[in-house]
Design an enzyme around this catalytic site. Structure first.
Site, short mmCIF file in Angstrom:
data_model
loop_
_atom_site.label_atom_id
_atom_site.label_comp_id
_atom_site.label_asym_id
_atom_site.label_seq_id
_atom_site.Cartn_x
_atom_site.Cartn_y
_atom_site.Cartn_z
N ASN A 196 10.64 -1.04 54.43
CA ASN A 196 10.62 -0.88 52.96
C ASN A 196 9.50 0.10 52.74
OD1 ASN A 196 8.50 -2.84 54.27
ND2 ASN A 196 7.95 -3.48 52.19
N GLU A 201 -5.01 -7.73 58.68
CA GLU A 201 -4.93 -6.30 59.06
C GLU A 201 -5.93 -5.67 58.11
OE1 GLU A 201 -0.72 -5.41 58.55
OE2 GLU A 201 -0.15 -5.53 60.66
N GLU A 206 2.54 -10.15 59.91
CA GLU A 206 2.63 -10.21 58.52
C GLU A 206 4.18 -10.17 57.93
OE1 GLU A 206 3.27 -9.35 54.88
OE2 GLU A 206 3.08 -7.37 55.60
N CYS A 224 6.66 -6.26 49.79
CA CYS A 224 6.26 -7.64 49.91
C CYS A 224 5.24 -8.41 49.14
CB CYS A 224 5.52 -7.90 51.63
SG CYS A 224 4.08 -7.00 52.02
#
Length: 481
Positions: free
Chosen positions: A150, A461, A248, A282
């Protein structure tokens, strides 16, 4: 037909097995390139190169690592126009979006972690006259970074940069759907002076190449961004091998809108947070909950603005919604729109494919879609669609909307729109999410921890969290007595 190659030991190499996979241009629905269909043989070459290069890279001074990573950032900026065009062609997103967001952020990722490693400090604990303890943090060794389709170069660099800054050698896999900018990154790293073998880039399918990478005994850590289903499979393989994991994963993010919000700012931002990158971020807010007293006004204004979004070719400057990334994803999104109707949802706008003219006639375009009338716990409101589809729903009380927001298996991000700071802070604490925005969306400070809870992932992260993940702490105790 453009043919890509793997980047191993500082050089471009054809896949050992000679197999290639098709790369589609979503805007046209046609194959435009081939990428390596890599397998265990290619993994063996990349791992050998990484293992050989890592000790010398780990011994490189922090100043030198800073210089090289900074050069990579400059190299990305130098080729920004080319990279943006490549990202758009691979992904289907508007070129202007890649120019404004994806490519600048990729450069910023390398620049940020180049600087961050110069500020990364260890701890010391004074035991008084008897001695003290101090902590050393060294690189793990060889690590694997796997990124999604994405935000291809944006998220590829988000993983690679901290891993390299910390002194690791990296074997990285971009999505097989969007390989082009990762392929071009190899050239940029060559020109920046990154030693051969420190970064190796392999292309291929997740079920074959990804499995070979995550199960390899030499790999010390895996950083993955992608679907919850794939993350669960990686964890199943890697956990018994005691590899460090940063996952993630998916999201089904709620947007909580109260009647006292800054209405114009909220409306403008909510359109963007719903449909940016065709809803394929996301962090997009796909479930919009609006206080009942504001609901009718919001519905009318929101639908009007969504209808005005132009669906068009990614190269057009006025395109707001481009193509979705693949035919399979296109069909998945349309199937969820059908499901929403079966569950009693009413389509307020969109809800159908869009066919363009000429060379773009076979591209995968879907009109931005707004749906109302669904229960908060139906499948459409519980499962990740990851496309230009949002649902809207009224609520009466804070307790009610909190229940709606926390009802899914996901917990990545949430947005709150209100002028009451006590309410905002209270809800931010109670929302089951790794990230909460108050009166804004996607405002990112790279120093902050990024990640989700529940089925949205494991670990964090960003900032020093990423450098801690990619290093191993060692305590040293000195006794004076």
């Amino acid at each position: 037909m453009k043919r890509l190659a793997n980047f191993i030991n500082g050089q471009y190499q054809a896949p050992v097995g000679g197999a290639y996979l098709p790369v589609f241009e979503p805007a046209k629905g046609a194959v435009y390139a081939e990428a390596p269909d890599s397998d265990e043989q290619d993994v063996a070459l990349a791992m050998a190169a990484a293992k050989a290069a890592q000790p010398q890279w780990a011994g490189t001074s922090i100043d030198e690592r800073y210089r090289i990573l900074h050069n990579i950032a400059l190299g990305i900026e130098k080729r920004a126009e080319e990279l943006a065009a490549a990202e758009s062609r691979d992904n289907g997103k508007p070129v202007w979006l890649a120019q404004e967001v994806d490519i600048p952020r990729a450069s910023a990722n390398f620049r940020f972690f180049a600087q961050a490693i110069t500020q990364f400090a260890s701890q010391a604990h004074d035991n008084g006259p008897g001695g003290f303890n101090y902590t050393l943090r060294g690189p793990l060794g060889v690590v694997v970074c796997i990124s999604p389709w994405n935000l291809p170069l944006y998220l590829f660099s988000w993983k690679i940069a901290p891993a390299l800054a910390a002194g690791n050698a990296v074997v990285a896999k971009p999505s097989e759907v969007t390989p082009l900018t990762a392929y071009l990154l190899g050239e940029i790293c060559q020109e920046a002076g990154l030693p051969p073998g420190v970064l190796n880039i392999l292309h291929g399918y997740g079920h074959r190449l990804g499995t070979a990478l995550t199960s390899h005994p030499q790999v010390k850590a895996i950083s993955f961004t992608g679907s919850t289903r794939t993350g669960a499979e990686i964890a199943r393989v890697a956990a018994p091998l005691f590899k460090k994991l940063s996952l993630e994963l998916g999201g089904k993010n709620p947007n909580l809108i109260f009647a006292d919000c800054d209405y114009d700012k909220m409306l403008r931002t909510t359109v963007r947070s719903s449909f940016a990158n065709q809803g394929q971020i996301c962090l997009c807010g796909s479930r919009i909950f609006v206080e009942a007293s504001l609901y009718d006004q919001f519905k009318a204004d929101f639908v009007e603005k969504v209808k005005a979004l132009k669906v068009g070719a990614p190269t057009a400057a006025d395109t707001k919604v481009g193509a979705v990334v693949s035919q399979a994803h296109y069909e998945k999104i349309l199937s969820y729109i059908q499901l929403a109707q079966e569950e009693g949802g009413r389509i307020l706008c969109g809800g159908a494919p869009v066919q363009l003219d000429g060379e773009y006639a076979n591209g995968w375009y879907i009109a931005p879609t707004v749906i109302e009338g669904l229960a908060h716990d139906c499948r459409t409101n519980q499962e990740e669609i990851f496309g230009p589809v949002v649902t809207i729903m009224p609520f009466e009380t804070e307790e009610e909307v909190l229940q709606y927001a926390n009802s899914t298996e996901y917990g990545l991000a949430a947005t709150i729109w209100t002028q009451k700071l006590d309410r905002a802070h209270k809800l931010a604490r109670e929302l089951e999410a790794g990230i909460v925005w108050i009166n804004t969306w996607l405002k990112r400070d790279l120093r902050t921890p990024f990640g989700g809870v529940k089925n949205s992932g494991v670990g964090r992260e960003g900032g020093f969290e990423a450098l801690r993940f990619f290093t191993e702490p060692k305590n040293v105790c000195l006794d004076f007595e």
